[in-house]
Design a protein around this motif. Sequence first.
Motif, PDB file in Angstrom:
ATOM      1  N   HIS A  34       0.841  -1.197   0.000  1.00  0.00           N
ATOM      2  CA  HIS A  34       0.000   0.000   0.000  1.00  0.00           C
ATOM      3  C   HIS A  34       0.877   1.248   0.000  1.00  0.00           C
ATOM      4  O   HIS A  34       2.015   1.232   0.484  1.00  0.00           O
ATOM      5  N   GLY A  35       0.344   2.326  -0.539  1.00  0.00           N
ATOM      6  CA  GLY A  35       1.117   3.558  -0.648  1.00  0.00           C
ATOM      7  C   GLY A  35       1.517   4.172   0.670  1.00  0.00           C
ATOM      8  O   GLY A  35       2.401   5.035   0.712  1.00  0.00           O
ATOM      9  N   SER A  36       0.893   3.758   1.767  1.00  0.00           N
ATOM     10  CA  SER A  36       1.216   4.327   3.076  1.00  0.00           C
ATOM     11  C   SER A  36       2.490   3.742   3.678  1.00  0.00           C
ATOM     12  O   SER A  36       3.037   4.305   4.623  1.00  0.00           O
ATOM     13  N   HIS A  37       2.960   2.619   3.149  1.00  0.00           N
ATOM     14  CA  HIS A  37       4.113   1.933   3.729  1.00  0.00           C
ATOM     15  C   HIS A  37       5.413   2.439   3.111  1.00  0.00           C
ATOM     16  O   HIS A  37       5.444   2.870   1.961  1.00  0.00           O
ATOM     17  N   ARG A  38       6.493   2.379   3.879  1.00  0.00           N
ATOM     18  CA  ARG A  38       7.780   2.866   3.370  1.00  0.00           C
ATOM     19  C   ARG A  38       8.277   2.044   2.184  1.00  0.00           C
ATOM     20  O   ARG A  38       9.057   2.522   1.365  1.00  0.00           O
ATOM     21  N   LEU A  39       7.813   0.803   2.079  1.00  0.00           N
ATOM     22  CA  LEU A  39       8.189  -0.043   0.950  1.00  0.00           C
ATOM     23  C   LEU A  39       7.615   0.487  -0.364  1.00  0.00           C
ATOM     24  O   LEU A  39       8.057   0.093  -1.441  1.00  0.00           O
ATOM     25  N   ALA A  40       6.644   1.392  -0.264  1.00  0.00           N
ATOM     26  CA  ALA A  40       6.010   1.952  -1.464  1.00  0.00           C
ATOM     27  C   ALA A  40       6.985   2.752  -2.309  1.00  0.00           C
ATOM     28  O   ALA A  40       6.700   3.046  -3.474  1.00  0.00           O
ATOM     29  N   ARG A  41       8.138   3.113  -1.749  1.00  0.00           N
ATOM     30  CA  ARG A  41       9.155   3.810  -2.540  1.00  0.00           C
ATOM     31  C   ARG A  41       9.648   2.941  -3.691  1.00  0.00           C
ATOM     32  O   ARG A  41      10.179   3.443  -4.675  1.00  0.00           O
ATOM     33  N   GLN A  42       9.477   1.636  -3.559  1.00  0.00           N
ATOM     34  CA  GLN A  42       9.864   0.714  -4.623  1.00  0.00           C
ATOM     35  C   GLN A  42       8.669   0.328  -5.502  1.00  0.00           C
ATOM     36  O   GLN A  42       8.792  -0.540  -6.360  1.00  0.00           O
ATOM     37  N   GLY A  43       7.526   0.954  -5.267  1.00  0.00           N
ATOM     38  CA  GLY A  43       6.328   0.669  -6.052  1.00  0.00           C
ATOM     39  C   GLY A  43       5.173   0.253  -5.164  1.00  0.00           C
ATOM     40  O   GLY A  43       5.369  -0.479  -4.192  1.00  0.00           O
ATOM     41  N   HIS A  44       3.971   0.737  -5.482  1.00  0.00           N
ATOM     42  CA  HIS A  44       2.788   0.380  -4.695  1.00  0.00           C
ATOM     43  C   HIS A  44       1.626   0.062  -5.631  1.00  0.00           C
ATOM     44  O   HIS A  44       1.764   0.098  -6.856  1.00  0.00           O
ATOM     45  N   ASN A  45       0.469  -0.243  -5.049  1.00  0.00           N
ATOM     46  CA  ASN A  45      -0.616  -0.838  -5.834  1.00  0.00           C
ATOM     47  C   ASN A  45      -1.665   0.146  -6.346  1.00  0.00           C
ATOM     48  O   ASN A  45      -2.727  -0.274  -6.814  1.00  0.00           O
ATOM     49  N   ALA A  46      -1.411   1.444  -6.294  1.00  0.00           N
ATOM     50  CA  ALA A  46      -2.439   2.422  -6.669  1.00  0.00           C
ATOM     51  C   ALA A  46      -2.876   2.277  -8.127  1.00  0.00           C
ATOM     52  O   ALA A  46      -4.072   2.301  -8.433  1.00  0.00           O
TER      53      ALA A  46
END
Length: 286
Positions: free
Chosen positions: A116-128
């Motif tokens: 999810h975009g709220s997680h710090r892992l989203a810097r590598q891509g998220h599901n939006a």
Amino acid sequence: MDDSTVISCWYKTRVYFRELVRLSYPPEFAAVGTRQYGQQAVRKREQPPHERAASHAPRSHESRPAGQSEHSFGQQRHQPEDPQLEAKVSGFEEYMNRLFSPLRFSPEVAQRVLTHGSHRLARQGHNAALSFMGRRVFSTYLLLFLQSSPNLMSTDDIEEIALNSLHTNLLGEHIAHEWGVGRVLVWQPSISSDKSINDVEALRSAGLYKVQGETVQAIMGAVYNQYGGSVAHRVFHTRVLPHLLVKGGLPRQFHEEVETICERLGGREGPLLGEAETPKVESLSS
């Protein structure tokens, strides 16, 4: 249902399909058109190898510490900060491949879907982006189902039915629960310091169902993007719609028809691939 409502629904269905087609092609296709896109591809292929290589800008090394190789720098940059998170991420691909076996997904796609975009892992891509696509797929297939249903009454508002049946929170509460999304999804809830991260009620108030629902949409977006409309249609009628026969979901008048279609397609565990289709693993850049 009057003619104006039918025309409106038909038009919206066309718009949804047009959007799905647009999302299925690279940006260059929509920007320059079919003919120019093909001409550009041919010209690029006819270029000598040294010219093609020269057309790509060299990668900048300014951010790399002096004396450190690119390989070692990359390893340091991607070194896991949290062993528990790394263990969870390593299970993304297994979860996706098990969920709709024999469909296969690459580690990159699996990580994007379940982040999810709220997680710090989203810097590598998220599901939006995949979630956006999945919403359009859900809406298109449900509208087609409702318009062709003999149980649709003239007084029914199919837009309201679709809105309620595919509400993100409803998907997150029922479909995500059925698929076990909450056990693998990574997100960062906004919870006050006096609440525990394991407090279910606190997570619900922080938007758990909404986040899980967006992940369900992203999963459908990934299926459509990689396997196309035929497989996504089977997923919708066998793995999604039968689980929406709940309070607040699809009206009771359609329940029997939903079950009939599901059984005709092989049931809730029915095959997702036709005889001519085979599992394939693609990255998001392919």
